[in-house]
Design an enzyme around this catalytic site. Structure first.
Site, PDB file in Angstrom:
ATOM      1  CB  SER A 216      -8.241   0.880   5.923  1.00  0.00           C
ATOM      2  OG  SER A 216      -8.937   2.095   5.998  1.00  0.00           O
TER       3      SER A 216
ATOM      4  CB  SER B  75      -7.739   3.705   3.140  1.00  0.00           C
ATOM      5  OG  SER B  75      -6.937   3.033   4.109  1.00  0.00           O
TER       6      SER B  75
ATOM      7  CE  LYS C  61      -3.760   2.058   2.771  1.00  0.00           C
ATOM      8  NZ  LYS C  61      -4.613   1.868   3.984  1.00  0.00           N
TER       9      LYS C  61
END
Lengths: 470, 61
Positions: free
Chosen positions: A180, A156, A80
């Site tokens: 997330s 996210s 990420k």
């Protein structure tokens, strides 16, 4: 999707050791898929093909020399884009983050993966600073759900979620402050673990909520998450919140046995909310039946003050995030994405007493949960109340009003695992959430693994080539 | 009620030195009472004896 690449880390690790495939071949295969699909799916912000192939060559050389660093050697993964990696910039998908932030260094969790011989394919899309929703005007890829491109992949850790589901890598890193990791895992149809607070060091990760953030593995199966966590977990002195707790060999805890497991099923809030769709409820009940058939014992329970826990998590999150962003919010308001600033600004609307009261509630809630877990090994809830909504229906204000089945566990610091358990009539993934005691990641993974030995929801792949062609 | 939220959001934004668009101001005015209500809901009477879940080690280096 072409079926010429393995679906799981476990299968790929076996193939690498049998010599039926090399790490370079695996890496080239995934890089090819990324080049075919990334424009449509918006999964990767940066692809580090050159360094990935070097790492793959090193893994193959090690295999040839009889050096085996463990089951992640030669395995392509993704990271990420709020986690620092030495071979690519970290943007947090934001125009605001200083380009020098994290430049040229690996976060400890990334360094651990590299030491284990993994091949990192690149940086995946995130909601800006792990909050808000994509803003098409800011120049970053717009992530799309591979099961239906008009629907949200959730956030996210959107890009890692898409990547695992669409077969662009075998697994990856996400972060979880209010859901997330679990949201994208649930809405893209794979497994994702929010670890106990402090279990995995989070230095080298752009902060959102200092006392809530966690770094977790995302992969198709619980087994794959277990072998990733074995490498990721453990103390690091650079993270003042890191826990000095021994790291078990998680994969050895996955016996397939749930006989006598005590499962609490909290009907109020988590199942009774009007936001929970019938399809979600039915799918999670069916999953509970699978575990019951395996010998688990079920009881209805109540998680006290679950709604307040969701709200306390949100107060904590936005207050801590706003303290990090305050100066840039004042000076660079329009550089933030339109949805990011609408979420972050809430930190300016709360008082210091509100934040302190959320921490007082947190003490109370943590103790209440400890009492509950004296009688139960795990709790099981839906991960999300519905399948993925359309992207154009999403807004920060909708999120403010909605229930959250994930946030309460961030507040309490507990581990929680999202596990695929079916599909909606519209073809979108559904998911259950397994919650456990502090540092009981092994127990959660064992329950999920037992379930995944009986089901194959986690192995379903989206018809992504068809969708992209359309 | 709407005018209360309007005045509160205006004051909070000014205090924070934040300049927002009219559209954003309208969104904040609409959602502020929800946020305020959620925060107010944490002041439960039976939490009077609770201490905040924060820790501080004066000996930490």
């Amino acid at each position: 999707m072409p079926q010429d690449l393995p679906l799981t880390v476990k299968d790929a690790a076996a193939a690498l050791r049998s010599g039926s495939v090399s790490s370079v071949q695996l890496t080239e295969g995934f890089l090819n898929r990324i080049s075919l699909l990334n424009e449509s799916l918006g999964a990767f912000v940066a692809v580090t093909g050159e360094s990935a192939l070097k790492a793959a060559q090193a893994a193959d050389s090690d295999f040839a020399a009889g050096v085996d660093r463990g089951p992640l050697q030669g395995i392509p993964l993704a990271v990420k884009d709020i986690i620092a990696t030495e071979d690519a910039p970290t943007t947090a998908n934001s125009r605001v983050l200083d380009p020098e932030w994290g430049k040229g260094v690996d976060a400890p969790v990334v360094a651990r993966l590299r030491s284990a011989g993994t091949v990192l394919l690149g940086k995946t899309t995130t909601s800006e600073f792990a909050i808000g929703l994509p803003d098409p005007d800011k120049g970053f890829p717009i992530p799309r759900n591979p099961w239906n491109l008009d629907h949200t992949p959730a956030g996210s850790s959107s890009g890692t979620g898409i990547t695992v589901a669409a077969g662009l890598a075998l697994g990856g890193l996400g972060t979880d402050t209010g859901g997330s990791v679990r949201g994208p895992a649930a809405q893209n149809g794979h497994t994702g673990l929010k670890v106990t607070f402090g279990r995995v060091p989070k230095n080298g990760v752009a902060p959102l909520g200092y006392t809530l953030d966690s770094v977790g593995p995302m992969a198709r199966s619980a087994y794959d998450c277990a072998i990733m966590l074995e490498v990721m977990a453990g103390y690091d002195s650079g993270d003042s919140y890191a826990a000095q707790v021994p790291v078990p060999k998680y994969s050895e805890l996955l016996t397939g046995d749930v006989q006598g497991l005590r499962i609490g099923v909290p009907m109020p809030y988590f199942y009774d909310s009007p936001e929970v769709t019938d399809e979600v409820r039915t799918a999670v009940f069916a999953a509970l039946d699978v575990l019951k058939t395996g010998g688990a014992e079920m009881s209805d329970v109540e998680v006290p003050y679950a709604e307040q826990a969701k709200n306390a998590n949100h107060v904590t999150l936005v207050a801590e995030a706003y303290s990090f962003h305050r100066n840039n919010m004042v000076n660079r308001w329009n550089d933030y994405g339109r949805f990011t600033r609408r979420a972050l600004v809430r930190g300016a609307f709360l008082t210091a007493a509100d934040y302190t009261q959320a921490q007082r509630f947190r003490s109370f809630f943590r103790r209440e949960l400890a009492q509950l877990f004296a009688s139960y090994d795990v709790l099981i809830t839906p991960t999300w109340p519905s399948p993925a909504p359309r992207s154009d229906e999403m807004s920060p204000e909708r999120q403010l009003r909605s229930v959250s089945f994930t946030g309460p566990w961030n507040l309490a610091g507990l581990p929680a695992l999202a596990v695929p358990c079916g599909f909606s009539s519209s073809g979108l993934p559904l998911s259950m959430q397994i919650i456990g005691k502090p540092f009981a990641e092994g127990a959660l993974l064992a329950v999920a693994d037992a379930y995944q030995r009986q089901t194959d929801w986690h192995l379903k792949v989206p018809p992504v080539h068809t969708a992209v062609a359309a | 009620m709407a005018s209360d939220a309007n005045a509160a959001v205006k004051m909070l934004l000014e205090t924070a030195n934040l300049t927002v668009s009219e559209e954003e101001f309208a969104i904040f005015t609409e959602s502020y009472p929800i946020l305020r209500s959620q925060a107010d809901g944490l002041y439960l009477p039976h939490l009077d004896a609770e201490v905040p879940a924060v820790s501080f080690d004066p000996a930490a280096e």
